[in-house]
Scaffold this active site. Structure first.
Site, PDB file in Angstrom:
ATOM      1  N   GLU A   1      10.230  16.105  14.741  1.00  0.00           N
ATOM      2  CA  GLU A   1      10.774  16.007  13.387  1.00  0.00           C
ATOM      3  C   GLU A   1      10.236  17.189  12.574  1.00  0.00           C
ATOM      4  OE1 GLU A   1       9.346  12.436  11.596  1.00  0.00           O
ATOM      5  OE2 GLU A   1      11.264  12.029  10.687  1.00  0.00           O
TER       6      GLU A   1
ATOM      7  N   ALA B   1       1.737   5.439  -0.363  1.00  0.00           N
ATOM      8  CA  ALA B   1       1.121   6.620   0.237  1.00  0.00           C
ATOM      9  C   ALA B   1       0.093   7.240  -0.706  1.00  0.00           C
ATOM     10  CB  ALA B   1       2.199   7.645   0.565  1.00  0.00           C
TER      11      ALA B   1
ATOM     12  N   GLU C   1      10.513   1.188   9.970  1.00  0.00           N
ATOM     13  CA  GLU C   1      11.423   2.310   9.672  1.00  0.00           C
ATOM     14  C   GLU C   1      10.639   3.577   9.976  1.00  0.00           C
ATOM     15  OE1 GLU C   1      14.456   1.957   8.972  1.00  0.00           O
ATOM     16  OE2 GLU C   1      14.785   0.147   7.803  1.00  0.00           O
ATOM     17  N   LEU C   2      10.894   4.171  11.141  1.00  0.00           N
ATOM     18  CA  LEU C   2      10.006   5.243  11.616  1.00  0.00           C
ATOM     19  C   LEU C   2      10.707   6.602  11.631  1.00  0.00           C
ATOM     20  CD1 LEU C   2       8.363   3.112  14.447  1.00  0.00           C
ATOM     21  CD2 LEU C   2       7.668   3.339  12.059  1.00  0.00           C
TER      22      LEU C   2
ATOM     23  N   GLY D   1       7.205   4.920   7.855  1.00  0.00           N
ATOM     24  CA  GLY D   1       6.326   6.071   8.049  1.00  0.00           C
ATOM     25  C   GLY D   1       6.510   6.634   9.445  1.00  0.00           C
TER      26      GLY D   1
ATOM     27  N   CYS E   1      13.487  11.279   6.582  1.00  0.00           N
ATOM     28  CA  CYS E   1      13.600  10.788   7.964  1.00  0.00           C
ATOM     29  C   CYS E   1      15.010  10.976   8.517  1.00  0.00           C
ATOM     30  CB  CYS E   1      13.212   9.323   8.019  1.00  0.00           C
ATOM     31  SG  CYS E   1      14.152   8.323   6.864  1.00  0.00           S
TER      32      CYS E   1
ATOM     33  N   LYS F   1       0.861  -1.186   0.000  1.00  0.00           N
ATOM     34  CA  LYS F   1       0.000   0.000   0.000  1.00  0.00           C
ATOM     35  C   LYS F   1       0.894   1.232   0.000  1.00  0.00           C
ATOM     36  CE  LYS F   1      -1.591   3.039   2.689  1.00  0.00           C
ATOM     37  NZ  LYS F   1      -1.739   4.175   1.779  1.00  0.00           N
TER      38      LYS F   1
HETATM   39  P1  NAP Z   1       2.511   8.294   7.844  1.00  0.00           P
HETATM   40  O1  NAP Z   1       1.410   9.258   8.018  1.00  0.00           O
HETATM   41  O2  NAP Z   1       2.843   7.371   8.964  1.00  0.00           O
HETATM   42  O3  NAP Z   1       2.161   7.487   6.518  1.00  0.00           O
HETATM   43  C1  NAP Z   1       2.966   6.448   6.025  1.00  0.00           C
HETATM   44  C2  NAP Z   1       2.095   5.408   5.379  1.00  0.00           C
HETATM   45  O4  NAP Z   1       1.190   4.872   6.354  1.00  0.00           O
HETATM   46  C3  NAP Z   1       1.205   5.964   4.247  1.00  0.00           C
HETATM   47  O5  NAP Z   1       1.086   4.977   3.247  1.00  0.00           O
HETATM   48  C4  NAP Z   1      -0.128   6.179   4.939  1.00  0.00           C
HETATM   49  O6  NAP Z   1      -1.229   6.105   4.077  1.00  0.00           O
HETATM   50  C5  NAP Z   1      -0.146   4.977   5.878  1.00  0.00           C
HETATM   51  N1  NAP Z   1      -1.050   5.127   7.022  1.00  0.00           N
HETATM   52  C6  NAP Z   1      -1.491   6.247   7.622  1.00  0.00           C
HETATM   53  N2  NAP Z   1      -2.317   5.937   8.659  1.00  0.00           N
HETATM   54  C7  NAP Z   1      -2.392   4.592   8.704  1.00  0.00           C
HETATM   55  C8  NAP Z   1      -3.093   3.667   9.548  1.00  0.00           C
HETATM   56  N3  NAP Z   1      -3.843   4.063  10.575  1.00  0.00           N
HETATM   57  N4  NAP Z   1      -2.935   2.350   9.314  1.00  0.00           N
HETATM   58  C9  NAP Z   1      -2.156   1.911   8.288  1.00  0.00           C
HETATM   59  N5  NAP Z   1      -1.485   2.749   7.460  1.00  0.00           N
HETATM   60  C10 NAP Z   1      -1.587   4.070   7.672  1.00  0.00           C
HETATM   61  O7  NAP Z   1       3.873   9.007   7.490  1.00  0.00           O
HETATM   62  P2  NAP Z   1       4.129  10.112   6.379  1.00  0.00           P
HETATM   63  O8  NAP Z   1       3.741  11.431   6.895  1.00  0.00           O
HETATM   64  O9  NAP Z   1       3.562   9.694   5.072  1.00  0.00           O
HETATM   65  O10 NAP Z   1       5.708   9.994   6.243  1.00  0.00           O
HETATM   66  C11 NAP Z   1       6.555  10.736   7.021  1.00  0.00           C
HETATM   67  C12 NAP Z   1       7.082   9.913   8.179  1.00  0.00           C
HETATM   68  O11 NAP Z   1       7.747   8.754   7.687  1.00  0.00           O
HETATM   69  C13 NAP Z   1       8.118  10.673   8.968  1.00  0.00           C
HETATM   70  O12 NAP Z   1       7.942  10.453  10.327  1.00  0.00           O
HETATM   71  C14 NAP Z   1       9.420  10.050   8.491  1.00  0.00           C
HETATM   72  O13 NAP Z   1      10.485  10.168   9.389  1.00  0.00           O
HETATM   73  C15 NAP Z   1       9.021   8.651   8.292  1.00  0.00           C
HETATM   74  N6  NAP Z   1       9.977   8.009   7.406  1.00  0.00           N
HETATM   75  C16 NAP Z   1      10.845   7.093   7.938  1.00  0.00           C
HETATM   76  C17 NAP Z   1      11.794   6.506   7.117  1.00  0.00           C
HETATM   77  C18 NAP Z   1      12.764   5.504   7.650  1.00  0.00           C
HETATM   78  O14 NAP Z   1      13.361   4.792   6.838  1.00  0.00           O
HETATM   79  N7  NAP Z   1      12.988   5.406   8.947  1.00  0.00           N
HETATM   80  C19 NAP Z   1      11.846   6.866   5.772  1.00  0.00           C
HETATM   81  C20 NAP Z   1      10.950   7.808   5.277  1.00  0.00           C
HETATM   82  C21 NAP Z   1      10.010   8.362   6.111  1.00  0.00           C
HETATM   83  P3  NAP Z   1      -1.877   7.424   3.406  1.00  0.00           P
HETATM   84  O15 NAP Z   1      -0.794   8.059   2.632  1.00  0.00           O
HETATM   85  O16 NAP Z   1      -2.934   6.865   2.540  1.00  0.00           O
HETATM   86  O17 NAP Z   1      -2.366   8.289   4.526  1.00  0.00           O
END
Ligand code: NAP
Length: 459
Positions: free
Chosen positions: A360, A156, A229-230, A207, A263, A154
């Site tokens: 962040e 984004a 990976e958060l 995410g 991230c 799935k």
């Molecule tokens: P996010 O809101 O957590 O979304 C990530 C993914 O999770 C998206 O596909 C989103 O879908 C989905 N999602 C949202 N709510 C969900 C739920 N309740 N159940 C299941 N899936 C759900 O994060 P983001 O804002 O897109 O990305 C930024 C974050 O990712 C930052 O915190 C960043 O640090 C982190 N990140 C970490 C790494 C790493 O390797 N450590 C790399 C990149 C990013 P939708 O898009 O459809 O809402």
């Protein structure tokens, strides 16, 4: 349908299906049904398919890059950079598929043999973020497929088009239905279907920490294996003996990549007080030369924030700093071209209680803090719930070694701002998650270890 908008100008780029629960369930069925045949293939057959996929994408880079600029907002040069990075995982795991070796262990009993084999965990699922719409997917799917697992992804909501294009090219080279599936729609509902189905044996999530925690507790019910990976809150430490020019280049490259929406973006710059003012002056001079613009051009530019919520978060963190009487050295507001563009911003004289010291930022903001001693900066760098990456600049060998041990992070990077590539283990500790992606460690996340004891063999 889900509308995909260009963050640079709000125009419609395309649409992706908002799938119903039954459509998602059908895709999960296909993922599970395809597992026996896929895991039963010779490693070389899986490797050959991955290699063909790698070549197909390599021949279509321009189409991918232009789509990524439109749906993500990153500039063309960065889109090409991400494609190289992401392709590296397909290439690496096409090779690694042939090297999922086991072990033999000297037996504990007479007339017996002990072997250890690695078997694919089963059908797997992944949920990915928008900031690297290409690489986040290839990093997971290439590893899973190499290990003999099938995978449903799935992507984004903001960037599903690059994801579907990856699926399309995978089908073109013969990666079958079920082996690689993709679903889009309600994230919560899809997450529940992935985590509630005990046939899905592993979930890889990249995410936010908040969503990672939700998914981890759901996986607790089915004891589904996870890679998480958060989020991060990366320190970037510059000691007084550092090569300042190199530190500035490293800081700018690491921070402004993807407009700070990464991230591993440095989130707290700690600069020794004796070089603080010189560092800030040089940084401001360097950053003020970088343009802010939509990305369909050849040079590096800082692009827009991904959406209004992302923009508002950056603006509110800067506002909090302003309220605390921090010094805004550069930027500090929406860019003149409006929309989701935020000015590259440098802030000094902040205290550790500022919101952006704990959160962040995910935007083009450089908060620069002063420090006096090594012990102090180690303590402050580690004073966060996150532990993804730490950067530090020094020329002293003993200090380099001490910090590599003392810093609490999955990745500790000395004298460069560049971290990732396919051959290294990427991942965090503490609230930045667990598990690793990339390198030979990455494939371990997709295999189970089976101990085989054969007795009574040579009587
Ligand atoms: P996010 O809101 O957590 O979304 C990530 C993914 O999770 C998206 O596909 C989103 O879908 C989905 N999602 C949202 N709510 C969900 C739920 N309740 N159940 C299941 N899936 C759900 O994060 P983001 O804002 O897109 O990305 C930024 C974050 O990712 C930052 O915190 C960043 O640090 C982190 N990140 C970490 C790494 C790493 O390797 N450590 C790399 C990149 C990013 P939708 O898009 O459809 O809402």
């Amino acid at each position: 349908m889900i509308e995909v908008l260009n963050p640079a100008n709000g125009t419609l780029v395309g649409e992706a299906p908002a799938m119903s629960r039954s459509e998602v369930n059908d895709a999960i069925e296909r993922t599970c049904a395809a597992f026996p045949a896929w895991s039963g293939k010779l490693a070389k057959e899986r490797s050959d398919l991955l290699r063909r996929w790698f070549e197909r994408i390599r021949d279509n880079k321009a189409a991918f890059a232009e789509l990524m600029v439109k749906e993500n907002g990153k500039c063309l040069a960065e889109a090409y950079g991400e494609i190289e990075y992401g392709l590296g995982f397909i290439e690496w795991y096409a090779e690694e598929a042939k090297r999922v070796y086991g072990d033999t262990i000297p037996s504990h009993a007479a007339h017996s043999a002990v072997t250890v084999v690695k078997e694919p965990v089963g059908p797997t699922a992944a949920i990915t973020p928008w900031n690297f719409p290409f690489m986040m997917i290839t990093r997971k799917i290439a590893t899973a497929l190499a290990a003999g697992c099938t995978m449903i992804i799935k992507p984004a909501e903001e960037t599903p088009l690059t994801a579907y294009k990856l699926l399309e090219t995978a089908r073109e080279v013969g990666i079958p239905e079920g082996v690689f599936e993709m679903v889009t729609g309600d994230p919560k509902g899809i997450g529940e279907l992935f985590t509630g189905d005990s046939r899905i044996r592993k979930l890889s999530f990249t995410g936010s920490t908040a969503v990672g925690r939700l998914l981890a507790s759901a996986c607790g019910q089915t004891l589904t294996k996870m890679t998480l990976e958060l989020g991060g809150n990366a320190p970037f430490i510059v000691f007084d003996d550092a090569d300042i020019e190199a530190a500035i280049e490293g800081a700018v490259g690491a921070k402004l990549r993807n407009s700070g929406q990464v991230c591993i973006s440095p989130n707290r710059f700690y600069v020794h007080t004796s070089i603080h003012d010189r560092f800030v002056e040089k940084l401001a001079e360097r950053v003020s030369r970088i343009e802010v613009s939509e990305g369909m051009r050849d040079d590096f530019v800082v692009g827009p924030m991904i959406n209004q919520a992302g923009f508002d978060k950056v603006a509110s963190l800067v506002e909090d700093a302003r309220q605390r009487d921090a010094h805004i050295i550069l930027g500090g507001q929406q860019h003149a071209q409006g929309g989701l563009f935020y000015e590259p911003t440098i802030i000094t004289e902040l205290d550790d209680e500022a919101e952006m010291a704990q959160t962040e930022i995910f935007g083009p903001v450089f908060p620069v803090y002063r420090f006096q001693t090594e012990a102090e900066v180690i303590e402050r760098a580690n004073a966060t719930e996150y532990g993804l990456v730490t950067y530090y600049y020094t020329q002293e060998l003993g200090r380099s070694f001490r910090l590599s041990r003392a810093l609490e992070a999955g990745m500790v990077i000395l004298n460069t701002g560049s971290v990732g590539t396919a051959s290294v283990p990427f991942g965090g500790v503490k609230q930045s998650g667990y598990g690793r992606e990339g390198s030979f460690y990455g494939i371990e996340e997709y295999v189970d270890i089976k101990y085989v004891l054969m007795s009574g063999l040579d009587r």
